[in-house]
Scaffold this active site. Structure first.
Site, PDB file in Angstrom:
ATOM      1  N   HIS A 290     -45.290 -62.558  -4.863  1.00  0.00           N
ATOM      2  CA  HIS A 290     -45.645 -61.157  -4.651  1.00  0.00           C
ATOM      3  C   HIS A 290     -47.235 -60.994  -4.659  1.00  0.00           C
ATOM      4  O   HIS A 290     -47.974 -61.409  -5.106  1.00  0.00           O
ATOM      5  CB  HIS A 290     -44.995 -60.468  -5.563  1.00  0.00           C
TER       6      HIS A 290
ATOM      7  N   ASP B  71     -50.476 -65.101 -11.237  1.00  0.00           N
ATOM      8  CA  ASP B  71     -49.519 -63.814 -11.184  1.00  0.00           C
ATOM      9  C   ASP B  71     -50.015 -62.647  -9.961  1.00  0.00           C
ATOM     10  O   ASP B  71     -50.373 -61.834 -10.592  1.00  0.00           O
ATOM     11  CB  ASP B  71     -49.064 -63.068 -12.430  1.00  0.00           C
TER      12      ASP B  71
ATOM     13  N   GLU C  80     -43.830 -56.070  -6.722  1.00  0.00           N
ATOM     14  CA  GLU C  80     -42.929 -56.648  -7.725  1.00  0.00           C
ATOM     15  C   GLU C  80     -43.124 -56.162  -8.982  1.00  0.00           C
ATOM     16  O   GLU C  80     -42.203 -56.023  -9.967  1.00  0.00           O
ATOM     17  CB  GLU C  80     -43.213 -58.246  -7.705  1.00  0.00           C
ATOM     18  N   GLU C  81     -44.424 -55.817  -9.385  1.00  0.00           N
ATOM     19  CA  GLU C  81     -44.912 -55.439 -10.687  1.00  0.00           C
ATOM     20  C   GLU C  81     -44.401 -54.192 -11.260  1.00  0.00           C
ATOM     21  O   GLU C  81     -44.021 -54.164 -12.404  1.00  0.00           O
ATOM     22  CB  GLU C  81     -46.318 -55.401 -10.866  1.00  0.00           C
TER      23      GLU C  81
ATOM     24  N   ASP D  37     -42.981 -67.136  -9.134  1.00  0.00           N
ATOM     25  CA  ASP D  37     -43.696 -66.054  -9.672  1.00  0.00           C
ATOM     26  C   ASP D  37     -43.524 -66.445 -11.102  1.00  0.00           C
ATOM     27  O   ASP D  37     -43.715 -65.600 -12.115  1.00  0.00           O
ATOM     28  CB  ASP D  37     -42.787 -64.925  -9.575  1.00  0.00           C
TER      29      ASP D  37
ATOM     30  N   HIS E 100     -51.141 -60.763 -17.164  1.00  0.00           N
ATOM     31  CA  HIS E 100     -51.265 -59.363 -16.975  1.00  0.00           C
ATOM     32  C   HIS E 100     -52.552 -58.895 -17.935  1.00  0.00           C
ATOM     33  O   HIS E 100     -52.443 -57.953 -18.516  1.00  0.00           O
ATOM     34  CB  HIS E 100     -49.959 -58.582 -17.519  1.00  0.00           C
TER      35      HIS E 100
HETATM   36 ZN   LIG Z   1     -45.524 -61.866 -11.198  1.00  0.00          ZN
END
Ligand SMILES: [Zn+2]
Length: 451
Positions: free
Chosen positions: A273, A285, A319-320, A347, A419
């Protein structure tokens, strides 16, 4: 009879030898002439983080289209996706106040999708060590307070992904559970495996009928500090978040294809993504996953491999915080009457490859053995049924026989950076990233050749 068996064995040995030679070429190209590291540097440093709906995400779409076009694929195009648009805002501040005159600043990040505090909140704090304890709490103990959920990720799992899966509801539904009991805000301990100053964001959801309260994560180090104080005395937390929701906006999945020579109507997707959280640079990510996917196609083309099926690289959007890219991709595939036989998703970061998990109804043992045997010299040893990715999962709603695969790298460091502001290009190891590209490329080749 014996002669026939002999011929069969020779032809299987030849096939295996051919596979080994192609896999060797894939690995050598990734390690000697790879483009993934420089491409990821550009994505991280020229664009940076790219949450859905942001101008950075828009730039990333343009960037990705150009990168795919430069790889000499047969076609490159954009697929329109409506995405949610939430912004963190400029103010995120919190501090702890004790009765004895301590003021301690807290490292805080709003959880994705949170409402703002609408000014500054200042309230007593009630701590729960588990989300389940909050669910059992008496509302009169919680009303008017800030709920602090101090549930750590379980350290006893070997794969940190299992611990993440278990702790996920704390972030996902903590706000609604606290809201049900009358809390005015919720603060969670970050979903991270190390004790650090960096809070981790991530998506959260509100239940429709429950009052929406602000939700944020503090760093794991701050969680320990809050807990130490609260175990001795009453404390207040003061917090301000000015995050905001906007109307959905138009964005895109970015798609590139190599046409199949024998079964052009049958599609194998490989993707990651393109969007990321708005902290760090979305390096692991999921910049790394996008690089794995694009490099897999590019390498197959560079080594002169002619695909039998149509190979499609997809950089999914959103996606997030919504998965609209994955859902839209599957819906359009169905609407266009396409045939999707397999999809690979990466991912879980750009760390040292360990193997793949898969989810499919068909028996896969022969294929698994052949793959594992050929990839043994490259230190891939996992090939088993398990979790599959968020972006490719909607395909199985429309194509029940599709085989879905998920790239599995080493997971030990992923939740140090996941994140949070540490998910930057500096934390990417060039060789690990390139080995991941080769692993994904090898699986893509195996699926194309054997399915
Ligand atoms: Zn991800």
């Amino acid at each position: 009879m014996f002669k026939l068996i002999g011929i069969c064995l020779i032809s299987i040995a030849c096939m295996a030898q051919n596979d080994s030679m192609i896999v060797q070429k894939i690995y050598r190209t990734a390690l000697n002439n790879g483009k993934s590291y420089e491409n990821l540097r550009s994505l991280c440093k020229d664009i940076g983080n790219r949450l859905s709906g942001s101008s950075a995400a828009k730039m990333a779409v343009e960037w990705a289209k150009i990168k795919m076009e430069n790889c000499g694929l047969d076609s490159v195009y954009l697929e329109k996706v409506m995405v949610p648009h939430w912004e963190r805002g400029t103010t995120e501040r919190a501090w702890l106040r004790t009765n004895t005159g301590n003021l301690i600043p807290l490292h805080i990040l709003a959880l994705g999708g949170s409402v703002s505090t609408n000014g500054t909140l200042d309230a007593k704090v009630i701590q729960f060590n588990r989300l389940n304890d909050l669910k059992k709490a008496n509302p009169s103990d919680v009303e008017g307070k800030i709920v602090f959920i101090n549930e750590p990720m379980n350290e006893s799992y070997i794969s940190t992904l299992n611990a993440y899966g278990e702790a996920y509801p704390v972030r996902g539904s903590g706000a609604s559970e606290a809201g049900k009991k009358g809390a005015i805000a919720v603060i969670i301990r970050s979903l991270g495996t190390s004790i650090s100053d960096f809070p981790h964001t991530g998506t959260m959801h509100y239940e429709d009928s429950i009052r929406k309260i602000p939700a944020a994560a503090v760093s794991t180090k701050d969680a320990e500090i809050i807990s130490q104080f609260i175990n001795k005395q009453a404390i207040n937390i003061v917090m301000e978040l000015n995050c905001k929701w906007f109307d959905p906006v138009v964005s895109y999945n970015v798609i590139g294809e190599l046409k199949g020579s024998k079964y052009p109507e049958k599609i194998i997707t490989v993707g990651g993504h393109l969007d990321s959280w708005d902290t760090g640079e979305g390096a692991h990510d999921d910049g790394a996953g996008c690089m794995h996917a694009l490099e897999a196609l590019r390498i197959l083309k560079v080594i002169g491999y002619t695909p039998l099926h149509t190979l499609r690289v997809v950089f999914f959007m959103n996606e997030e915080n919504g998965n609209m890219g994955g859902k839209t991709y599957a819906e359009i595939a169905k609407k266009n009457n396409e045939t999707h036989i397999a999809a690979i998703e990466s991912d879980l970061g750009g760390f040292t490859p360990r193997g793949f998990s898969y989810s499919c109804n068909k028996k896969n043992e022969k294929f698994s053995q052949l793959f594992l045997q050929t990839l043994k010299p490259y230190q891939l040893h996992i090939f088993e049924k398990g979790e599959i990715g968020v972006d490719t999962r909607p395909l199985s709603d429309f194509f029940p026989d599709i085989e879905l695969y998920s790239f599995i790298p080493d997971s030990q460091r992923y939740f140090d950076i996941h994140h949070n502001p540490n998910d930057v290009f500096e934390n990417i190891n060039k060789r690990e990233l390139e080995l991941g590209c080769a692993a994904v490329g090898s699986l893509l080749y195996f699926i194309d050749k054997n399915k």
